[in-house]
Design a protein around this motif. Sequence first.
Motif, mmCIF file in Angstrom:
data_model
loop_
_atom_site.group_PDB
_atom_site.id
_atom_site.type_symbol
_atom_site.label_atom_id
_atom_site.label_comp_id
_atom_site.label_asym_id
_atom_site.label_seq_id
_atom_site.Cartn_x
_atom_site.Cartn_y
_atom_site.Cartn_z
ATOM 1 N N GLY A 202 -19.350 2.893 85.938
ATOM 2 C CA GLY A 202 -19.606 4.113 85.189
ATOM 3 C C GLY A 202 -19.790 3.860 83.705
ATOM 4 O O GLY A 202 -19.760 2.724 83.224
ATOM 5 N N ASN A 203 -19.967 4.960 82.958
ATOM 6 C CA ASN A 203 -20.275 4.825 81.530
ATOM 7 C C ASN A 203 -19.058 4.515 80.667
ATOM 8 O O ASN A 203 -19.185 4.344 79.460
ATOM 9 N N ARG A 204 -17.875 4.453 81.271
ATOM 10 C CA ARG A 204 -16.672 4.080 80.524
ATOM 11 C C ARG A 204 -16.228 2.655 80.835
ATOM 12 O O ARG A 204 -15.147 2.237 80.435
ATOM 13 N N ALA A 205 -17.063 1.927 81.559
ATOM 14 C CA ALA A 205 -16.697 0.576 81.979
ATOM 15 C C ALA A 205 -16.532 -0.354 80.783
ATOM 16 O O ALA A 205 -17.246 -0.250 79.779
ATOM 17 N N VAL A 206 -15.578 -1.257 80.905
ATOM 18 C CA VAL A 206 -15.325 -2.270 79.885
ATOM 19 C C VAL A 206 -16.076 -3.539 80.287
ATOM 20 O O VAL A 206 -16.063 -3.931 81.456
ATOM 21 N N GLY B 54 -13.778 7.112 75.641
ATOM 22 C CA GLY B 54 -13.966 6.723 77.034
ATOM 23 C C GLY B 54 -13.514 5.301 77.317
ATOM 24 O O GLY B 54 -12.707 5.053 78.219
ATOM 25 N N LYS B 55 -14.030 4.358 76.556
ATOM 26 C CA LYS B 55 -13.664 2.955 76.773
ATOM 27 C C LYS B 55 -12.207 2.694 76.388
ATOM 28 O O LYS B 55 -11.547 1.828 76.971
ATOM 29 N N ALA B 56 -11.711 3.445 75.414
ATOM 30 C CA ALA B 56 -10.299 3.299 75.051
ATOM 31 C C ALA B 56 -9.411 3.724 76.217
ATOM 32 O O ALA B 56 -8.419 3.060 76.539
ATOM 33 N N SER B 57 -9.775 4.829 76.863
ATOM 34 C CA SER B 57 -9.009 5.302 78.010
ATOM 35 C C SER B 57 -9.053 4.292 79.156
ATOM 36 O O SER B 57 -8.041 4.037 79.819
ATOM 37 N N SER B 58 -10.217 3.693 79.377
ATOM 38 C CA SER B 58 -10.348 2.674 80.426
ATOM 39 C C SER B 58 -9.497 1.449 80.108
ATOM 40 O O SER B 58 -8.847 0.874 80.996
ATOM 41 N N THR B 59 -9.487 1.049 78.847
ATOM 42 C CA THR B 59 -8.686 -0.106 78.437
ATOM 43 C C THR B 59 -7.203 0.166 78.641
ATOM 44 O O THR B 59 -6.452 -0.696 79.114
#
Length: 254
Positions: free
Chosen positions: A71-75, A150-155
């Motif tokens: 998805g678009n939040r992927a790291v 978004g990426k911060a939440s995924s991390t």
Amino acid sequence: RFVSEMKAFFLLLGLLSRVSSRILAPTLNIRGGAAEREELTTGKVWTLKTFVRDHVTFTSQLPGYLGAYIGNRAVEPSINEAVMLTMNSINTCPYCTGLHGQLARMASAEDPSKSKAPEVIYAKVFATHAGRGKAVEAAYAELAAAVGDGKASSTRALCWFLLWGKTTGNTVNAVRGKILSLKLLSLTPFDVAVFAVYAPLFATIGVLNVGLLKMPKVPPKVSAAIGATLWVPQALHVGLLGLFSLLPAKLLVR
């Protein structure tokens, strides 16, 4: 389609867990004496209180954990694995060392000790404070400003799940050590329960680690697909235990 259905199912679990977490949020300290004002810290191995409290949190992080891979939040996979290795640098778990050491090699991840990636910097703070406290909150704000919400939440979800992995792996090994040394009288019902539920999963991880030794480096999409695949058995274990932990967490922590 299967992954989409699983993501939707665990999104529902996550929403339920987040509601429960907000109910529990004002009362996250241990019951009893002066320690009531000190937040319970997750150590190298599980206690009953940290287990139930953190499994509620882990369940709420399941959608974000999958989103770290797809998805678009992927790291980016190399950073993803650098985060995992950084998390495992404190209270190191041999299962996590084997698994993420090989996945990092396959993803061509840089040495996390030399990385200046915002995600890795955040993971260092998260690992040091076991995911809780003002220092972690401040580090997360800096991470979100650097890479976006978004990426911060995924991390953050990645960090929570490496905390799950290393604490559970270390607990399984501690219980196994008691069994092999015939210190059976030192086993508690909690020890036996955690071992019964998680030992088969971590034995499988141990076998997988051996197989990964011969795997070559892979493209980012393959690395992400491996991570998403490994998410499934973790989610099945954590999601169910998170739901079972809702009431005990309410009773045991405050």
